[in-house]
Design a protein around this motif. Structure first.
Motif, PDB file in Angstrom:
ATOM      1  N   VAL A 155       0.839  -1.202   0.000  1.00 13.09           N
ATOM      2  CA  VAL A 155       0.000   0.000   0.000  1.00 13.09           C
ATOM      3  C   VAL A 155       0.874   1.251   0.000  1.00 13.09           C
ATOM      4  O   VAL A 155       0.611   2.216  -0.728  1.00 13.09           O
ATOM      5  N   ALA A 156       1.936   1.231   0.807  1.00 14.44           N
ATOM      6  CA  ALA A 156       2.856   2.374   0.844  1.00 14.44           C
ATOM      7  C   ALA A 156       3.487   2.605  -0.526  1.00 14.44           C
ATOM      8  O   ALA A 156       3.602   3.758  -0.988  1.00 14.44           O
ATOM      9  N   ALA A 157       3.882   1.535  -1.190  1.00 12.54           N
ATOM     10  CA  ALA A 157       4.475   1.661  -2.524  1.00 12.54           C
ATOM     11  C   ALA A 157       3.469   2.249  -3.507  1.00 12.54           C
ATOM     12  O   ALA A 157       3.836   3.039  -4.398  1.00 12.54           O
ATOM     13  N   THR A 158       2.198   1.902  -3.361  1.00 12.19           N
ATOM     14  CA  THR A 158       1.150   2.439  -4.227  1.00 12.19           C
ATOM     15  C   THR A 158       0.989   3.941  -4.016  1.00 12.19           C
ATOM     16  O   THR A 158       0.841   4.710  -4.983  1.00 12.19           O
ATOM     17  N   VAL A 159       1.026   4.365  -2.758  1.00 12.17           N
ATOM     18  CA  VAL A 159       0.927   5.802  -2.458  1.00 12.17           C
ATOM     19  C   VAL A 159       2.089   6.563  -3.070  1.00 12.17           C
ATOM     20  O   VAL A 159       1.907   7.625  -3.698  1.00 12.17           O
ATOM     21  N   LEU A 160       3.283   6.052  -2.926  1.00  9.13           N
ATOM     22  CA  LEU A 160       4.465   6.706  -3.483  1.00  9.13           C
ATOM     23  C   LEU A 160       4.380   6.800  -5.003  1.00  9.13           C
ATOM     24  O   LEU A 160       4.725   7.831  -5.596  1.00  9.13           O
ATOM     25  N   GLU A 161       3.900   5.727  -5.625  1.00  8.53           N
ATOM     26  CA  GLU A 161       3.788   5.732  -7.085  1.00  8.53           C
ATOM     27  C   GLU A 161       2.692   6.680  -7.544  1.00  8.53           C
ATOM     28  O   GLU A 161       2.846   7.379  -8.566  1.00  8.53           O
ATOM     29  N   ALA A 162       1.589   6.749  -6.809  1.00 10.29           N
ATOM     30  CA  ALA A 162       0.516   7.679  -7.160  1.00 10.29           C
ATOM     31  C   ALA A 162       0.999   9.121  -7.077  1.00 10.29           C
ATOM     32  O   ALA A 162       0.665   9.956  -7.936  1.00 10.29           O
ATOM     33  N   ALA A 267      11.011  -3.212   3.043  1.00  7.74           N
ATOM     34  CA  ALA A 267       9.576  -3.094   3.319  1.00  7.74           C
ATOM     35  C   ALA A 267       9.335  -2.185   4.524  1.00  7.74           C
ATOM     36  O   ALA A 267       8.403  -1.363   4.533  1.00  7.74           O
ATOM     37  N   GLN A 268      10.165  -2.319   5.540  1.00  6.10           N
ATOM     38  CA  GLN A 268      10.042  -1.459   6.718  1.00  6.10           C
ATOM     39  C   GLN A 268      10.264   0.006   6.360  1.00  6.10           C
ATOM     40  O   GLN A 268       9.575   0.895   6.880  1.00  6.10           O
ATOM     41  N   ALA A 269      11.202   0.256   5.457  1.00  4.77           N
ATOM     42  CA  ALA A 269      11.478   1.639   5.044  1.00  4.77           C
ATOM     43  C   ALA A 269      10.291   2.243   4.307  1.00  4.77           C
ATOM     44  O   ALA A 269       9.972   3.429   4.486  1.00  4.77           O
ATOM     45  N   LEU A 270       9.632   1.431   3.477  1.00  7.15           N
ATOM     46  CA  LEU A 270       8.438   1.913   2.773  1.00  7.15           C
ATOM     47  C   LEU A 270       7.353   2.315   3.761  1.00  7.15           C
ATOM     48  O   LEU A 270       6.745   3.388   3.633  1.00  7.15           O
ATOM     49  N   GLU A 273       8.262   5.528   5.589  1.00  6.39           N
ATOM     50  CA  GLU A 273       8.182   6.710   4.740  1.00  6.39           C
ATOM     51  C   GLU A 273       6.745   7.225   4.626  1.00  6.39           C
ATOM     52  O   GLU A 273       6.498   8.434   4.697  1.00  6.39           O
ATOM     53  N   VAL A 274       5.783   6.331   4.469  1.00  8.00           N
ATOM     54  CA  VAL A 274       4.408   6.727   4.161  1.00  8.00           C
ATOM     55  C   VAL A 274       3.521   6.819   5.398  1.00  8.00           C
ATOM     56  O   VAL A 274       2.640   7.671   5.472  1.00  8.00           O
ATOM     57  N   PHE A 275       3.769   5.961   6.394  1.00 11.67           N
ATOM     58  CA  PHE A 275       2.871   5.868   7.548  1.00 11.67           C
ATOM     59  C   PHE A 275       3.552   6.282   8.845  1.00 11.67           C
ATOM     60  O   PHE A 275       4.765   6.146   9.008  1.00 11.67           O
TER      61      PHE A 275
END
Length: 371
Positions: A155-162, A267-270, A273-275
């Motif tokens: 989900v975090a990766a999706t937010v970053l890509e969006a 994964a922890q870094a993602l 970063e987002v949450f």
């Protein structure tokens, strides 16, 4: 016997898995001369223990109870209500994992909302929600971001890509929960009298062993991070029984082929970063300090609760449903007055009967006394 010499590896490599499970079951019985109570936290463990018929092999001295390891099950009613209202009253195009579709809210489920015309798509990856937002740029696309640490990185990766693509019509209803704070809350209640934990493999592949160390340090209980095959589960129980018998309390990794001690740093870094972490409500456990993940201010443009103006109905729980107590290990499905009567997979009254990881669904499907 040390953890590394639970069995003769060379001998065990030439016999069938069924023989391995049988041998481990006999070993487990020999290790538990007194009654012990163990919690398997993960819903996948609950289902597989039934699916593989392992309960029939457990010694009478072992009592196994289920914990809050089903993400759909611990999602509070009010968060289901938000999704239903967004899909119906706001006309948002909703992207959700399938397990959430039939979970009852106060006044209906997402499945019922879809029957009333709501635009709801079942997805298998959060990135599908981003594609949906790009395909329907004039509509608000709402991602139901439900799950534990296992799904949060995607989900975090999706937010970053969006954000990178400048997609402004994607919003998230974040319902991410964290497993270790839930375990701490259970132990702090002081009324479960547990002797140890079988800890989740998928979550631990992300977070590693460290976040569970408080179980041994603060509460003096052992835990074993365990895989999902029959031999994994039986081996995990034997490792746990060794500690209980010897009066030790450590966090041990049985599932070493998938779980390194440090987890998955990328994964922890993602997630970091987002949450950010914050207090979150769990069904059956109440408000848990640091129990949830929420979008950081940097990404608040994706926060559905800030973007959608919803008038939500009063929260209404299903009368008689014991899902919350089952999730906390205080009750069994057979204790619930609705189980296999008013609540069945074709007519679920609570999320524990809906999810593929739900304890009630597992008992209904596999337990000999469920009819």
């Amino acid at each position: 016997m040390t953890e590394g010499s639970l069995w003769d590896r060379q001998l065990m490599s030439i016999i069938t898995p069924a023989h391995k499970v049988s041998a481990l079951a006999k070993h487990l019985a020999a290790l538990l001369p007194r009654p012990v109570k163990v919690m398997e936290v993960c819903g996948t463990h609950t289902v597989n223990i039934f699916r593989f018929g392992l309960r029939s092999l457990f010694p009478e001295t072992l009592e196994l109870v289920s914990g809050p390891g089903c993400p759909v099950c611990v999602t509070p009613v009010e968060e289901i209500d938000f999704l239903v209202a967004a899909a119906l009253s706001q006309g948002a195009r909703l992207a959700t994992f399938g397990d959430l579709l039939r979970v009852p809210g106060s006044w209906g489920s997402l499945k019922e909302a879809r029957a009333q015309g709501a635009k709801i798509k079942i997805i298998y990856s959060p990135m599908e929600a981003l594609s949906l937002a790009e395909n329907f740029p004039q509509e608000t696309v709402l991602l139901a971001a439900v799950g534990f640490e296992t799904t949060a990185p995607a989900v975090a990766a999706t937010v970053l890509e969006a954000k990178r693509r400048g997609v402004s019509n994607l919003v998230l209803a974040t319902s991410h929960r964290l497993v270790p704070p839930a375990i701490r809350a259970l132990l702090a209640s002081g009324d479960l009298n547990l002797d140890g934990f079988i800890l989740p493999g998928h979550v631990s592949a992300v977070i590693g062993r460290g976040p569970y160390e408080f179980i041994a340090r603060d509460f003096g209980l052992p835990g074993v991070i365990t895989g999902f095959e029959a031999t994994d589960i039986m081996e995990g129980l034997c490792l746990l029984a060794h500690q209980i018998r010897e009066g030790r309390a450590e966090i041990v990794i049985q599932y070493s082929r998938a779980v390194p001690p440090e987890g998955n740093p990328a994964a922890q870094a993602l997630m970091k970063e987002v949450f950010s972490t914050g207090d979150a409500s769990f069904r059956g456990l109440g408000e848990i300090p640091g129990g949830g993940l929420f979008l950081r201010q940097t990404y608040e443009e994706f926060d559905a609760r800030g973007r959608l103006d919803l008038d939500l109905p009063p929260v209404r729980e299903t009368k008689g449903c014991l899902c919350g107590q089952i999730l906390s290990g205080r009750k069994r499905p057979l204790d619930c007055p609705l189980f296999a009567r008013g609540c069945r997979p074709d007519n679920p009254q609570g999320p524990c009967m809906v999810s593929s990881e739900g304890t009630c669904a597992a008992w209904f499907q596999f337990h000999e006394n469920s009819s």
